[in-house]
Design a protein around this motif. Sequence first.
Motif, PDB file in Angstrom:
ATOM      1  N   GLN A   1       0.658  -1.064   0.012  1.00 39.10           N
ATOM      2  CA  GLN A   1       0.013  -0.228  -0.062  1.00 39.10           C
ATOM      3  C   GLN A   1       0.929   1.267   0.026  1.00 39.10           C
ATOM      4  O   GLN A   1       1.942   1.458   0.719  1.00 39.10           O
ATOM      5  N   ASP A   2       0.557   2.406  -0.773  1.00 38.76           N
ATOM      6  CA  ASP A   2       1.025   3.556  -0.648  1.00 38.76           C
ATOM      7  C   ASP A   2       0.855   4.228   0.544  1.00 38.76           C
ATOM      8  O   ASP A   2       1.590   5.037   1.200  1.00 38.76           O
ATOM      9  N   GLY A   3      -0.564   3.956   1.149  1.00 37.26           N
ATOM     10  CA  GLY A   3      -0.985   4.873   2.158  1.00 37.26           C
ATOM     11  C   GLY A   3      -1.056   6.296   1.891  1.00 37.26           C
ATOM     12  O   GLY A   3      -0.928   6.715   0.819  1.00 37.26           O
ATOM     13  N   PRO A   4      -1.243   7.155   3.011  1.00 38.06           N
ATOM     14  CA  PRO A   4      -1.308   8.594   2.787  1.00 38.06           C
ATOM     15  C   PRO A   4      -0.110   9.363   2.531  1.00 38.06           C
ATOM     16  O   PRO A   4      -0.317  10.243   1.734  1.00 38.06           O
ATOM     17  N   ASP A   5       0.909   8.559   2.730  1.00 37.24           N
ATOM     18  CA  ASP A   5       2.167   9.286   2.247  1.00 37.24           C
ATOM     19  C   ASP A   5       3.262   8.613   1.504  1.00 37.24           C
ATOM     20  O   ASP A   5       4.191   9.161   0.967  1.00 37.24           O
ATOM     21  N   GLY A   6       2.631   7.639   0.720  1.00 36.97           N
ATOM     22  CA  GLY A   6       3.703   6.852  -0.031  1.00 36.97           C
ATOM     23  C   GLY A   6       3.458   7.398  -1.481  1.00 36.97           C
ATOM     24  O   GLY A   6       2.243   7.989  -1.920  1.00 36.97           O
ATOM     25  N   THR A   7       4.737   7.366  -2.251  1.00 36.02           N
ATOM     26  CA  THR A   7       4.522   7.915  -3.654  1.00 36.02           C
ATOM     27  C   THR A   7       5.192   6.804  -4.641  1.00 36.02           C
ATOM     28  O   THR A   7       5.777   7.350  -5.509  1.00 36.02           O
ATOM     29  N   SER A   8       4.821   5.545  -4.383  1.00 32.35           N
ATOM     30  CA  SER A   8       5.630   4.534  -5.241  1.00 32.35           C
ATOM     31  C   SER A   8       5.119   4.879  -6.691  1.00 32.35           C
ATOM     32  O   SER A   8       3.885   5.248  -7.038  1.00 32.35           O
ATOM     33  N   SER A   9       6.103   4.354  -7.537  1.00 37.83           N
ATOM     34  CA  SER A   9       5.579   4.525  -8.960  1.00 37.83           C
ATOM     35  C   SER A   9       4.924   3.069  -9.579  1.00 37.83           C
ATOM     36  O   SER A   9       4.179   3.172 -10.671  1.00 37.83           O
TER      37      SER A   9
END
Length: 218
Positions: free
Chosen positions: A208-216
């Motif tokens: 999960q990216d969650g609220p702060d993740g920025t995965s491509s």
Amino acid sequence: LCWRVLFWLLPTLCLAVPAAAATLEVGPDKPMKMPSEAAAAAHDGDHILIAPGEYFDCAVWKANKLVIEGTGKPEDTVITDKTCQGKGLFLTDGEDITIRNLTLTRGRVPDGNAAGIRMEANNLTVEHVRFINNQDGILSNLEVKGSLIVRDSEFVRNGACNPGCAHGIYANYLDLLRVERSKFFDTRDAHHIKSRARRTEVIDSDLQDGPDGTSSYQ
């Protein structure tokens, strides 16, 4: 004649007996104070026990068939803030190593590719390990084969793309990457799992990216 033959064979027979594996203890009140001391002393098959604490240290594990584990919960034994050879917190230069019950955090190097664990030899098993805020969580070298098995582990706030990209797990040309019951949260810029392995299995895991993740990519 038989006794003479036996007499000459005895030194050879003694040399053929392998040394017994040792248990090396690391901790503030243990014989070795830092994981790097145990890594320098370890021989094939040894068992390294790391007591709870925060260790500003890195280690290059050169022996084969090591078991390296924290003696408490994963969050109790923390390896942090120092990298070896400009590569990572733990470097596994020996084959068939198992690492358990640790937290590896804040691996940083100028080229943006520091790993919690840099896999530099065939066959690594990782169980109950937390990778927090590293550039790479786990990175395998290009020439490494065999398997990388990850079980019951957490990858949180890893990843970077400056200048190149580092990932939660970055598996190069392995025969097998297998990830079981593990969590990938808040990965930055790059991928939760990037794999070039011949076979990749991700089983019962949470990405999960969650609220702060920025995965491509996942």
